[in-house]
Design a protein around this motif. Structure first.
Motif, PDB file in Angstrom:
ATOM      1  N   SER A   1     -46.766 -18.762  -9.140  1.00 42.62           N
ATOM      2  CA  SER A   1     -48.257 -18.765  -8.609  1.00 42.62           C
ATOM      3  C   SER A   1     -48.118 -18.808  -7.218  1.00 42.62           C
ATOM      4  O   SER A   1     -48.709 -18.097  -6.373  1.00 42.62           O
ATOM      5  CB  SER A   1     -49.056 -19.976  -9.296  1.00 42.62           C
ATOM      6  OG  SER A   1     -49.558 -19.664 -10.486  1.00 42.62           O
TER       7      SER A   1
ATOM      8  N   ALA B   1     -54.892 -17.909  -4.206  1.00 39.54           N
ATOM      9  CA  ALA B   1     -55.194 -17.807  -5.600  1.00 39.54           C
ATOM     10  C   ALA B   1     -56.589 -18.743  -5.983  1.00 39.54           C
ATOM     11  O   ALA B   1     -56.557 -19.687  -5.043  1.00 39.54           O
ATOM     12  CB  ALA B   1     -53.866 -18.380  -6.447  1.00 39.54           C
ATOM     13  N   ASP B   2     -57.077 -18.294  -6.847  1.00 39.15           N
ATOM     14  CA  ASP B   2     -58.114 -19.246  -7.249  1.00 39.15           C
ATOM     15  C   ASP B   2     -57.752 -20.563  -8.119  1.00 39.15           C
ATOM     16  O   ASP B   2     -56.620 -20.405  -8.719  1.00 39.15           O
ATOM     17  CB  ASP B   2     -59.080 -18.485  -8.197  1.00 39.15           C
ATOM     18  CG  ASP B   2     -60.358 -19.386  -8.825  1.00 39.15           C
ATOM     19  OD1 ASP B   2     -61.092 -19.755  -8.032  1.00 39.15           O
ATOM     20  OD2 ASP B   2     -60.387 -19.578  -9.974  1.00 39.15           O
TER      21      ASP B   2
ATOM     22  N   GLN C   1     -59.139 -22.541 -10.023  1.00 37.58           N
ATOM     23  CA  GLN C   1     -59.302 -22.493 -11.452  1.00 37.58           C
ATOM     24  C   GLN C   1     -58.134 -21.578 -12.224  1.00 37.58           C
ATOM     25  O   GLN C   1     -57.685 -22.069 -13.424  1.00 37.58           O
ATOM     26  CB  GLN C   1     -60.734 -21.959 -11.800  1.00 37.58           C
ATOM     27  CG  GLN C   1     -60.947 -22.074 -13.375  1.00 37.58           C
ATOM     28  CD  GLN C   1     -62.488 -21.582 -13.639  1.00 37.58           C
ATOM     29  OE1 GLN C   1     -63.429 -21.324 -12.854  1.00 37.58           O
ATOM     30  NE2 GLN C   1     -62.834 -21.443 -14.963  1.00 37.58           N
ATOM     31  N   THR C   2     -57.854 -20.639 -11.824  1.00 37.53           N
ATOM     32  CA  THR C   2     -56.811 -19.680 -12.438  1.00 37.53           C
ATOM     33  C   THR C   2     -55.391 -20.351 -12.536  1.00 37.53           C
ATOM     34  O   THR C   2     -54.687 -20.261 -13.378  1.00 37.53           O
ATOM     35  CB  THR C   2     -56.657 -18.319 -11.440  1.00 37.53           C
ATOM     36  OG1 THR C   2     -57.895 -17.757 -11.536  1.00 37.53           O
ATOM     37  CG2 THR C   2     -55.607 -17.547 -11.995  1.00 37.53           C
ATOM     38  N   VAL C   3     -55.128 -21.087 -11.211  1.00 40.44           N
ATOM     39  CA  VAL C   3     -54.056 -21.934 -11.167  1.00 40.44           C
ATOM     40  C   VAL C   3     -53.935 -23.122 -12.283  1.00 40.44           C
ATOM     41  O   VAL C   3     -52.823 -23.107 -13.017  1.00 40.44           O
ATOM     42  CB  VAL C   3     -53.861 -22.423  -9.703  1.00 40.44           C
ATOM     43  CG1 VAL C   3     -52.500 -23.323  -9.719  1.00 40.44           C
ATOM     44  CG2 VAL C   3     -53.628 -21.279  -8.658  1.00 40.44           C
TER      45      VAL C   3
ATOM     46  N   ALA D   1     -55.552 -23.030 -14.962  1.00 42.72           N
ATOM     47  CA  ALA D   1     -55.216 -22.416 -16.354  1.00 42.72           C
ATOM     48  C   ALA D   1     -54.020 -22.082 -16.573  1.00 42.72           C
ATOM     49  O   ALA D   1     -53.479 -22.127 -17.470  1.00 42.72           O
ATOM     50  CB  ALA D   1     -56.140 -21.418 -16.616  1.00 42.72           C
ATOM     51  N   ALA D   2     -53.284 -21.564 -15.547  1.00 40.49           N
ATOM     52  CA  ALA D   2     -51.789 -21.403 -15.856  1.00 40.49           C
ATOM     53  C   ALA D   2     -50.992 -22.428 -15.933  1.00 40.49           C
ATOM     54  O   ALA D   2     -49.900 -22.195 -16.783  1.00 40.49           O
ATOM     55  CB  ALA D   2     -51.254 -20.522 -14.576  1.00 40.49           C
TER      56      ALA D   2
ATOM     57  N   PHE E   1     -48.377 -18.209 -16.252  1.00 41.72           N
ATOM     58  CA  PHE E   1     -49.131 -17.310 -15.244  1.00 41.72           C
ATOM     59  C   PHE E   1     -49.365 -16.090 -15.764  1.00 41.72           C
ATOM     60  O   PHE E   1     -48.417 -15.323 -16.293  1.00 41.72           O
ATOM     61  CB  PHE E   1     -47.953 -17.389 -14.021  1.00 41.72           C
ATOM     62  CG  PHE E   1     -48.266 -16.409 -12.904  1.00 41.72           C
ATOM     63  CD1 PHE E   1     -49.337 -16.851 -11.812  1.00 41.72           C
ATOM     64  CD2 PHE E   1     -48.016 -14.999 -12.989  1.00 41.72           C
ATOM     65  CE1 PHE E   1     -49.608 -16.049 -10.868  1.00 41.72           C
ATOM     66  CE2 PHE E   1     -48.359 -14.382 -11.795  1.00 41.72           C
ATOM     67  CZ  PHE E   1     -48.944 -14.686 -10.940  1.00 41.72           C
ATOM     68  N   GLU E   2     -50.421 -15.517 -15.340  1.00 34.63           N
ATOM     69  CA  GLU E   2     -50.793 -14.223 -15.962  1.00 34.63           C
ATOM     70  C   GLU E   2     -50.818 -13.445 -14.521  1.00 34.63           C
ATOM     71  O   GLU E   2     -51.852 -13.313 -14.049  1.00 34.63           O
ATOM     72  CB  GLU E   2     -52.257 -14.397 -16.508  1.00 34.63           C
ATOM     73  CG  GLU E   2     -52.211 -14.835 -17.820  1.00 34.63           C
ATOM     74  CD  GLU E   2     -51.695 -14.092 -19.073  1.00 34.63           C
ATOM     75  OE1 GLU E   2     -51.437 -12.816 -18.688  1.00 34.63           O
ATOM     76  OE2 GLU E   2     -51.301 -14.554 -20.013  1.00 34.63           O
TER      77      GLU E   2
ATOM     78  N   ASP F   1     -51.647 -10.274 -12.177  1.00 33.31           N
ATOM     79  CA  ASP F   1     -52.702  -9.216 -12.040  1.00 33.31           C
ATOM     80  C   ASP F   1     -51.920  -8.074 -11.763  1.00 33.31           C
ATOM     81  O   ASP F   1     -51.916  -7.493 -10.688  1.00 33.31           O
ATOM     82  CB  ASP F   1     -53.503  -9.653 -10.970  1.00 33.31           C
ATOM     83  CG  ASP F   1     -54.702  -8.602 -10.615  1.00 33.31           C
ATOM     84  OD1 ASP F   1     -55.041  -7.891 -11.876  1.00 33.31           O
ATOM     85  OD2 ASP F   1     -55.420  -8.518  -9.778  1.00 33.31           O
TER      86      ASP F   1
ATOM     87  N   LYS G   1     -44.782 -13.160 -16.187  1.00 31.00           N
ATOM     88  CA  LYS G   1     -45.536 -14.029 -17.432  1.00 31.00           C
ATOM     89  C   LYS G   1     -45.276 -14.853 -18.143  1.00 31.00           C
ATOM     90  O   LYS G   1     -44.369 -14.690 -19.228  1.00 31.00           O
ATOM     91  CB  LYS G   1     -46.232 -12.798 -18.186  1.00 31.00           C
ATOM     92  CG  LYS G   1     -47.289 -13.257 -19.487  1.00 31.00           C
ATOM     93  CD  LYS G   1     -47.839 -12.035 -20.054  1.00 31.00           C
ATOM     94  CE  LYS G   1     -48.884 -12.641 -21.301  1.00 31.00           C
ATOM     95  NZ  LYS G   1     -49.535 -11.854 -21.938  1.00 31.00           N
TER      96      LYS G   1
END
Length: 457
Positions: A81, A270-271, A273-275, A277-278, A283-284, A286, A297
């Motif tokens: 990330s 990066a957001d 919340q996204t971090v 979640a990762a 990591f997802e 984009d 990934k």
């Protein structure tokens, strides 16, 4: 003795058949083997409740390692990330030179696998790219594949993020960084020799035209998704500093992960919340590019659950074998022929290779070898890191040299190369065990248990 051997051979055979014939999951087989072990132990007067206790006592010793594995999952997700892992790979790919292509390939794969802790991920991403470049240069595919394998397994062996490294240390009850430092005695010289051989062989193809297309595709993909700069390397320095100061491995890795998360939010944009979640799910990226997805990934606590399960189930099985006396009986028989350290080292190496050969899994080999020889190393006043190092020298690196093992099958399938094509050029994988044998015979770098430590034990 006969009953002990029958018990062990039955369990190993069932697992080998499950892996090689039915392609079953190693974790499932390891847990089901508890029941098989239970029936053998019942004839010796053990109840299922007592066996369960034996399993849990062995598992308890590995709880620190399981938490460490979860922390590693967090670290990988956070570093991707933050752009830390992409920056490390990006920097390596920028220094490719046709004259030193094979050397560069080995080093880039070593850097990538050290950063990710995975030889398979390295071979499936950077390895494939370098293989395409090598084909463009007219270099034999087996030679390029050998350089890829050597580099990939270097990081798989030396990275604190690697599941095989964590498992070997846990089985032998050795602190992870003590284990890694002790492997430098064999893996360091082996990698230097391998690099020298790749440099020498590379000069033969120095005049060939260089096609940058495959490499540029990776560089472009990374730069489009991340800001590539020295700032993204800061989390790595945090971990290195913590290790240098000899702080807890778990907290060192978690602090490095938090540093990565901060950079991901404040520098990469990066957001949060996204971090977060990762941290759990990985990591997802984009991106629609399959190459970038295969690189990025990964990570997250959930990605380590299968490895944690394997460790717990394998150690539980080892605990049953140990407390019921099955391994002790076999060990007593082995000990009659082991009268010196050189014989002990040779026996350990052969057992490690044998475990991988009959099960197709280096993880099973590590548990059996570590559990079987732990007492003998103590008997010869040798520290446990000697045992964990040999397990990695032969089990981890030797996995790619056994053609029917899961590792060799992956190499052949992923790199589309024949076993005999890459075997002579996977220099690290067979030079390292030779150095390990030399150290065992001469006694060099075989650390001893001092009197104070023996009293504690």
């Amino acid at each position: 003795m006969a009953y002990a051997v029958i018990s062990l051979v039955t369990i190993v055979s069932l697992m080998a058949i499950g892996l090689l014939v039915f392609k079953a999951n190693i974790q499932s087989l390891m847990l089901l083997a508890w029941v098989v072990m239970g029936f053998f132990a019942m004839r010796l007067g053990w109840s299922f409740e007592e066996l369960e206790g034996a399993a849990f006592r062995m598992i308890h010793q590995a709880l620190q390692a399981t938490i460490l594995m979860a922390a590693v999952g967090v670290l990988i997700a956070a570093w991707i990330s933050a752009g830390t892992v992409p920056t490390i790979i990006y920097a390596g790919l920028k220094v490719i030179s046709p004259k030193f292509f094979l050397l560069t390939t080995a080093l880039i794969c070593a850097i990538t696998s050290t950063a990710t802790g995975s030889s398979w991920t390295t071979m499936g991403t950077v390895g494939l790219a370098m293989l395409g470049v090598g084909i463009g240069l007219g270099i034999p595919v087996g030679l390029t594949a050998g350089a890829i394998i050597s580099g990939a397994y270097f990081g798989d062996k030396m990275s604190p993020l690697s599941d095989s490294t964590l498992l070997a240390a846990a089985v032998c009850k050795v602190p992870i960084f003590t284990h890694i430092r002790h492997m430098i005695y064999t893996t360091g010289p082996a990698m230097l020799i391998a690099c020298g051989l790749y440099t020498f062989l590379g000069f033969k193809y120095a005049g060939n035209a260089f096609d940058h297309a495959d490499v540029n595709a990776i560089l472009t993909g990374f730069s489009s998704l991340f800001k590539i700069s020295w700032i993204t390397i800061l989390p790595a320095f945090v971990v290195l500093f913590m290790i240098y100061k000899k702080y807890s491995a778990v907290f060192s890795i978690l602090l490095g992960a938090i540093a990565g998360m901060i950079i991901a939010v404040l520098y990469q944009g990066a957001d949060l919340q996204t971090v977060l979640a990762a941290v759990w799910s990985g990591f997802e990226p984009d991106a629609s590019d399959e190459l970038m997805i295969s690189f990025l990934k990964r990570g997250g606590i959930s990605s380590m659950m299968s490895t944690i399960a394997l460790m717990l189930f394998a150690l539980g099985l080892g605990g049953m074998m140990r407390e019921t006396g099955i391994l002790h009986v076999i060990l007593e028989h082995l000990a009659k022929g082991i009268k010196s350290v050189p014989r002990l080292v040779v026996s350990t190496m052969l057992t490690s290779y044998f475990g991988s050969a009959i099960s197709g899994s280096m993880h099973f080999s590590a548990v059996i070898t570590g559990t079987l020889f732990e007492e003998l190393y103590e008997k010869f006043n040798l520290k446990a890191e000697n045992l964990s190092r040999i397990i990695e020298d032969c089990g981890t690196l030797g996995a790619a040299l056994i053609p029917w093992s899961t590792n060799a099958v992956f190499v052949m399938g992923m790199l589309d190369v024949n076993y005999l094509q890459y075997l002579p050029y996977a220099f690290l994988n067979w030079i390292d065990p030779l150095i390990s044998l030399f150290l065992g015979v001469t006694g060099i770098a075989m650390t001893k248990i001092v009197a104070q430590e023996k009293k504690i034990m």
